[in-house]
Motif scaffolding. Structure first.
Motif, PDB file in Angstrom:
ATOM      1  N   HIS A  24     -11.835-133.283  34.416  1.00 53.32           N
ATOM      2  CA  HIS A  24     -11.049-132.077  34.717  1.00 53.32           C
ATOM      3  C   HIS A  24     -11.855-130.803  34.928  1.00 53.32           C
ATOM      4  O   HIS A  24     -11.331-129.843  35.482  1.00 53.32           O
ATOM      5  N   ILE A  25     -13.093-130.756  34.425  1.00 46.44           N
ATOM      6  CA  ILE A  25     -13.885-129.519  34.591  1.00 46.44           C
ATOM      7  C   ILE A  25     -15.344-129.861  34.888  1.00 46.44           C
ATOM      8  O   ILE A  25     -15.818-130.953  34.558  1.00 46.44           O
ATOM      9  N   LYS A  26     -16.039-128.911  35.505  1.00 51.02           N
ATOM     10  CA  LYS A  26     -17.481-129.078  35.766  1.00 51.02           C
ATOM     11  C   LYS A  26     -18.265-128.227  34.793  1.00 51.02           C
ATOM     12  O   LYS A  26     -18.198-126.998  34.843  1.00 51.02           O
ATOM     13  N   LYS A  32     -13.856-122.439  30.526  1.00 52.35           N
ATOM     14  CA  LYS A  32     -13.385-123.643  31.248  1.00 52.35           C
ATOM     15  C   LYS A  32     -12.747-124.672  30.332  1.00 52.35           C
ATOM     16  O   LYS A  32     -11.951-125.497  30.768  1.00 52.35           O
ATOM     17  N   ARG A  43      -9.093-124.932  30.289  1.00 49.01           N
ATOM     18  CA  ARG A  43      -8.478-125.774  31.314  1.00 49.01           C
ATOM     19  C   ARG A  43      -8.443-127.239  30.862  1.00 49.01           C
ATOM     20  O   ARG A  43      -7.415-127.894  30.954  1.00 49.01           O
ATOM     21  N   PHE A  44      -9.575-127.706  30.350  1.00 51.35           N
ATOM     22  CA  PHE A  44      -9.636-129.099  29.922  1.00 51.35           C
ATOM     23  C   PHE A  44      -8.566-129.400  28.873  1.00 51.35           C
ATOM     24  O   PHE A  44      -7.807-130.362  28.994  1.00 51.35           O
ATOM     25  N   TYR A  78      -4.200-120.409  38.443  1.00 56.73           N
ATOM     26  CA  TYR A  78      -5.219-120.873  37.488  1.00 56.73           C
ATOM     27  C   TYR A  78      -6.625-120.647  38.059  1.00 56.73           C
ATOM     28  O   TYR A  78      -7.554-120.310  37.343  1.00 56.73           O
ATOM     29  N   PRO A 106      -8.461-117.373  35.703  1.00 50.70           N
ATOM     30  CA  PRO A 106      -8.673-118.471  34.743  1.00 50.70           C
ATOM     31  C   PRO A 106      -8.112-118.213  33.337  1.00 50.70           C
ATOM     32  O   PRO A 106      -7.807-119.169  32.622  1.00 50.70           O
ATOM     33  N   GLU A 125      -5.203-120.175  32.093  1.00 50.46           N
ATOM     34  CA  GLU A 125      -5.399-121.486  31.457  1.00 50.46           C
ATOM     35  C   GLU A 125      -5.164-121.366  29.955  1.00 50.46           C
ATOM     36  O   GLU A 125      -4.546-122.221  29.340  1.00 50.46           O
TER      37      GLU A 125
END
Lengths: 190, 190
Positions: free
Chosen positions: A12-14, A120, A123-124, B115, B119, B122
């Protein structure tokens, strides 16, 4: 030992190299012996666990002392009482190990710090929570509306090959049927 | 009309003026007449709704055609079938209006774009989903383990003053009891 968990994040994320190092530095690990508990209902779920090897189960115990398996967590699954962990309130569920199990885990305060350091991750875990909610709701509605046979087929899809690793009793408890009824269903399908 | 929703965002994240404008530009609004549906089980839940005024309810219908209220969404509540919305799969729940209701809403693709653009959202929706999960689990466990009286007290705490706005029938359906039993409980408490 970090391969699986970072492959899971990558769904889901980098994360860049520095971020990966930062998370590795904060991740803890432990081994839980088969049949040993990791969380008891009533205690606060202080960690979120990722299974590297082995298998956990999440279950509740009813007023009659009967255990009901809510989910299995083999390799690549996250295990947590989301409600207890996210609110740091007493857990409704128990978690224990069905096999000797290796987990990596993050504690609540560590994860809160990581959200600030690596946004990030929001988001995950937003996606992970949504997926957990989806699974949980599917479990509830399929218990209401699907036959035991259909639930057994869903279990086989959800957990490929797990059937060979855990006992009939554990699977029956997940399906909400008796072990005898489960072996009747299995007999019909072979 | 945007005051409530941005006060709600501010509970968990700090949006700057440009971000607020960006969200306002993407927010849609509508009014739902009392007793009108917003989502039907089986359809895909395409939007996530925030209630500015009025009251929605989320409910399912069992095999016998009986309605079961899962939650009420008065002012300041978000209403969505999370599982359906986040996976864009058929909804298990129905949503309709118990009063003439004004909602602001974001569609699934719009929220996905937001999103990326902002961000921080999120984080907001990660927390909102966790809270939703927590409430949902509390509902399930309190139905298993608490008496009707206790559930009634929880309802009053969860939804202050809502009791005066909605019918006995709707509250009874939320508590999982008959309207007659509800009025007995109310009688005892006065």
């Amino acid at each position: 030992m970090y391969e699986l968990i970072f492959a899971n994040f990558a769904l889901h994320i980098k994360l860049d190299v520095a971020e990966i190092e930062q998370i590795k530095y904060r991740l803890q690990s432990k081994t839980i012996k088969k049949k040993t508990g990791l969380l008891s209902a009533g205690a606060i779920c202080r960690n979120i666990y990722f299974v590297n090897k082995g298998c956990l189960r999440i279950f509740n115990v009813d007023g009659e002392g009967e255990e009901h398996n809510v989910s299995f967590c083999p390799e690549n699954w996250w295990a947590v009482d989301i409600s207890s962990f996210s609110h740091q309130t007493p857990a409704f569920y128990n978690i224990d190990a069905l096999e000797d199990t290796e987990v990596s885990y993050l504690s609540y305060p560590v994860l809160e710090e990581l959200y600030i350091a690596i946004p990030k991750l929001e988001r995950f875990f937003r996606i992970l929570t949504q997926n957990g909610f989806h699974l949980y709701q599917q479990r509830i509605t399929s218990n209401l509306s699907k036959s035991a046979e259909e639930r057994y087929t869903l279990f086989q899809k959800q957990y490929p090959k797990l059937e060979q690793r855990i006992t009939q009793k554990q699977i029956a408890s997940y399906l909400g049927i008796t072990p005898v009824f489960l072996s009747m269903i299995r007999g019909r399908n072979t």
